[in-house]
Scaffold this active site. Structure first.
Site, mmCIF file in Angstrom:
data_model
loop_
_atom_site.group_PDB
_atom_site.id
_atom_site.type_symbol
_atom_site.label_atom_id
_atom_site.label_comp_id
_atom_site.label_asym_id
_atom_site.label_seq_id
_atom_site.Cartn_x
_atom_site.Cartn_y
_atom_site.Cartn_z
ATOM 1 C CD GLU E 33 56.553 64.568 1.710
ATOM 2 O OE1 GLU E 33 55.752 63.924 1.468
ATOM 3 O OE2 GLU E 33 56.728 65.944 1.971
ATOM 4 C CG HIS E 35 55.714 59.282 3.656
ATOM 5 N ND1 HIS E 35 56.318 59.531 2.399
ATOM 6 C CD2 HIS E 35 54.354 59.700 3.333
ATOM 7 C CE1 HIS E 35 55.670 60.490 1.818
ATOM 8 N NE2 HIS E 35 54.182 60.491 2.412
ATOM 9 C CG ASP E 44 53.638 61.567 -1.280
ATOM 10 O OD1 ASP E 44 52.966 60.786 -0.715
ATOM 11 O OD2 ASP E 44 54.243 62.606 -0.765
ATOM 12 C CG HIS E 120 54.265 65.900 -2.561
ATOM 13 N ND1 HIS E 120 54.687 65.457 -1.473
ATOM 14 C CD2 HIS E 120 54.647 67.050 -2.980
ATOM 15 C CE1 HIS E 120 55.349 66.615 -0.999
ATOM 16 N NE2 HIS E 120 55.593 67.235 -1.966
ATOM 17 C CD GLU E 122 53.756 69.232 0.774
ATOM 18 O OE1 GLU E 122 53.122 68.279 0.137
ATOM 19 O OE2 GLU E 122 54.145 69.230 1.915
ATOM 20 C CG HIS E 176 53.303 63.598 5.989
ATOM 21 N ND1 HIS E 176 53.700 63.209 4.692
ATOM 22 C CD2 HIS E 176 54.800 63.121 6.593
ATOM 23 C CE1 HIS E 176 54.849 63.050 4.509
ATOM 24 N NE2 HIS E 176 55.616 62.799 5.543
ATOM 25 C CD GLU E 181 50.802 59.925 2.805
ATOM 26 O OE1 GLU E 181 51.008 60.117 1.383
ATOM 27 O OE2 GLU E 181 51.233 60.182 3.886
#
Lengths: 254, 254, 254, 254, 254, 254
Positions: E33, E35, E44, E120, E122, E176, E181
């Site tokens: 994903e 970032h 992630d 992650h 989701e 995010h 992160e």
């Protein structure tokens, strides 16, 4: 040396790399599966991943996607069977759906050409199904997509086989955890092979049928279908070179 | 000659035939698939059905179930590909679930041992999956079930191959619609073969990968992967005899 | 008499037969299900298959596809129930997906019109679902497809019923293994009926509900829902003639 | 009057109500489907829900679960067809899985007996499948579960029909949006019926087959399959009384 | 330092490591994903993998399984959305089934306790579903299995947050590609972060609903939901230390 | 006051209401789930249904569809867990497929805009998946569809929270069966709340992970995650007013 693993790119760089629509995405697909007491559980992942990265460095417009690590259930006559501790396999539908979804996500980025490099024989038909469904769904969406599916061992010539097996080749069917895979692993991941633990076994012979539930007595206790003891890194280099050349040539001409 | 097709029995007779729990049910699984201009679309169904019936007549406690006629998608390198008119194939999940349900229904009657005789190479992995899931679900139910899965061509010896191919065997991979299948069909269903329409083709050669969508130019226009012109009923008899003996021997010893 | 079973054609002939896009493919769908001690397990397959072949011979542009032999689970009030040895049924989703895939394969050959001739009442709704999904998916693909779904017994008139049941009709609901099916089988497959084993039973009466798990005591021990003892081949001929005429007329006018 | 809708109970009261293991859970299953210009879209939900609540009040140990409102696709010959605005239907697998999961949740609370009251003909086979799978899975878990499946109209006697249709009954097949349903709705939800908008139609007649896609010209423009104009609340009361008595008697004796 | 990645073990060593039944298998689950332009696509995956390995080295009887790299579809309000090139996500059912199958394979080796470390957001509900189904199926098989599901960020205390965000915390919802992160990645994979490409963005604000299809204008062009520019390896170390301690403590006490 | 529940309309009126293509369909989605000993099992259905109807009356071109009553499995940390009697939940795939099919049926009527009002936190990701798949399939069909997904509690402001929780807000995470839901139910369905049975509990505190199977000792015996004792209808009115205003404003501006 440019980086060819797309997961290591930031998204802007990735977008640039694929924006002319010519990029090919290689997806290595393997398995976590016992390969004898002398080798780690991941040759079926590491070998196609290694090949993918090498090929990508030798060709333009090729990126390597994160590998699919867990593959279809090991069968006795090709992988020793699904009952060994460490052999960690998924159902056909799970593999098919997961690979399909991954490929479609790459399609959604704008990619149209894919190369599945398979490291685990048992995956083949489920990868066929994923590729076939992907192509059909993309056609519905008005997209022309092409998926190449290959197993690296199909690029090894009889000449190479003759060199690797000077005493005679015992056949592809029993090359699980034997000289071929062990030699390649010695070349690319020597730390994951311990030849002191390699166990000699005669080439496996099987009845002409399969049986479910599998009968563990069909397989040598060590788990390999032929003997790895004559494996060497040099043989691995020879095999890999040929696979790399063949696959790279194919990608350049496609 | 007793009747071995269970569909032709009334249910009371069937119940008697299976009540001691020793009955083996053979399920032929095939495909509707082009086999060249000289042959009908159903050799992959008719050949395993014929073998099943013959074997059942030679062994005790064996019944033949109605065959599964529609199999998994024909692949270019083994069946010419799924784009020929007449090649009528289903998805892997449809085949797997249908075969699973059929086998479980026979389990519910009290049967515990099954022999899947496969006549279509592409079915193999999906039959594996159906058998594996059946065995696991039966284990949950406290039932010990055994499924044998075999393709009849795996019972043909090198000696027979040498006799059938006196000019040299061109390999299993291209035996689609060639001498083997045509000879068997000439022996068991001569009305479905018209040798006048048989087209000579050189043995197919393929690149070491598959591609989706399939490329029709990889296959001869006639659809076979090797030449059927030297097929004879006599060769068919030779092959069948060996398959029948091998499979019958296996059933007797199991 | 031309051959109307497409499985018996070679692919070139099949392609010619369908190439003008006017061909209708009939797919018989049945079940393997007990029909009393006097009859084989396959009337639900053989009757629609017979009708399909006869109709195809009387109409232009009609071919018969290999039948779907295994149907949806027998229900007590229409087929005696799914607990009889010999009654060999699949789940609704397996039937639906398998039929859908088979029809889509015929669509891919270029066919656009299908006739499902159903021989097993319990299949109906799952065939509806398969047909509905097929039509919708074909619409997405820009293809206009039409599927006719019929059960042969819906073509029998009250006049014929009056002749076949001179003592009064006991109702469609209990016509499982009774006079209708037995008479037809006596006409088309006399070797699969043994009237000496026919058991008289009074017409079944049921509570107004269904119960799961099924209660075997609701059904006569013989398995039929009404008495087959007055079945005759002559009655079968009468019924079949009417079904054939009705279905053929429909195909000609469609 | 005690409350019989379990959704209106707090969980402690519900637990008490079911703790002796004798409780029967009624699940009404219906559809959102046009029933002519004179009636709302929900008779197939409201009628079985009403019956469920009345029955629950007349019997011990019965609770009513929240209804399943959306049912399987309306078919032309039983519900007018799935192409009317307002007819809002789900696929067979969605209905089956949803009902299965709901029933299993009630099983997990300790309930062992269920009554599905169906208000929409097309649901029947998918409810069979849900019930059959529930029972099998519960058996695997060591639980004895029983599911009754009923359609309320099966409790109406010929005597009642004669009274409701003094001019002659036009048959169950065309009772969609006609006198039966309209009369019941007039009795239980008069606000949802507007007899001024009721349209007379002759009883529908259909060919002996179904066709996909459906042909809207087979159905009257109003959407009903027979005329609702002679519906009255009194007739509704008569019908309902009989259904209630029959279903209540069954629950008391089960 | 012992190796804790089970894929690097040979199967005999793995069998020894798990044979007393006390081993816990950690399965990192992530996503590919975007970032932001300053960071690779794989935080992630890499962060939970790093944590898993560190924890495994600090605890007895813990092995790390190959990570699940492709996760559920990125949502706008938590991951920027599923429309960014590079964001490569699978459907919920594919993720659920794949994870379920992988866990069941480890169960089949004899393992009974699992820790899913999620990277992650989701993924969470689909991992719940996989875990719930696994536990239920294992119960059917008579096996007591336990699955812990955790997201590493839930181990960060308010004290640490205060240190990492001296100017005030903008909230978990917008973390995010932001400081958290990015800091962790700077600590564990500095080569995959290029702070020169970090783009300042104000913390994202969103309407209180989601919309499908997603509206790309809701997200900053860079793709992050808050600004990464104040990220440092030191902050990453602080956060990681706390996560590691918390998770290790939990594993020791379980 | 016009009626806004589409199920109560006849199909002609419904067709008129939606024919200009501007109608928005609100679908309330909830759950049957324990909410403490003082409240019925259906607040998650009744609250979004109430909001939907109120909003529909305040906005043009909005209709309310029959609610989805059974939702995804209650999780311990948000709903107390799936082991309470009365908590009656379905699997994620069942919910997803059912909602998808319902929405697609409304699309087939001509509707293009949908608002899912969710009353059960655990549903969220499965509703995302249903909405995402709907949009994609509609795009394939050439239809532009939009789905808004919202949970009513996301419309409550900090100001309102401050008023409702004058002693300090214990956090959204523990608002299961607490002041918020109880107050709303007191306002809209006082007969379904019995404050005499309300049990005070301290706000639940949980470990930072989830575990499967769930550990019932994590939850108060009463089943709520915080105390409902200070709930009042007045607070409910305050909350509802704000939610209604916010959602109505959104619908008017969309």
């Amino acid at each position: 040396m440019c980086n060819v693993k797309l997961e290591n790119m930031d998204w802007i760089s990735y977008r640039e790399a694929i924006q002319d629509g010519r990029c090919r995405i290689i997806l290595p697909v393997g398995a976590i599966e016992q390969h004898g007491p002398h080798m780690s559980l991941n040759p079926d992942v590491l070998i196609p991943s290694h090949i993918a990265e090498q090929v990508a460095q030798q060709c333009d417009d090729v990126l390597v996607a994160p590998a699919i690590a867990y593959g279809y259930k090991s069968q006795v006559k090709s992988g020793g069977g699904n009952f060994f501790p460490g052999t960690t396999c998924v159902s056909g539908s799970a593999l098919e759906q997961y690979v399909y979804d991954v490929l479609m996500a790459y399609v959604n980025h704008g990619n149209r050409e894919f190369v599945l490099i398979n490291g685990h024989f048992e995956n083949s038909m489920f990868l066929c199904e994923a590729a076939d469904k992907l192509v059909k769904q993309c056609t519905l969406r008005g997209l022309e997509v092409r998926v190449y599916l290959l197993s690296y061992w199909d690029y090894i010539s009889e000449e190479t086989i003759a060199k690797v097996f000077p005493d005679g080749f015992t056949g592809w069917a029993v090359e699980h955890g034997g000289i071929l895979e062990t030699s390649i692993m010695l070349e690319i991941h020597p730390a994951l092979v311990d030849m002191d633990r390699a166990v000699h076994v005669d080439p496996a012979t099987f009845p002409p049928y399969d049986v479910f539930p599998a009968d563990p007595s069909w397989v040598a206790e060590s788990g390999t279908l032929s003997s790895p003891v004559k494996a060497t890194a040099e043989k691995g280099r020879l095999i890999l070179d040929e696979c790399l050349k063949g696959i790279a040539r194919q990608l350049r001409s496609a």
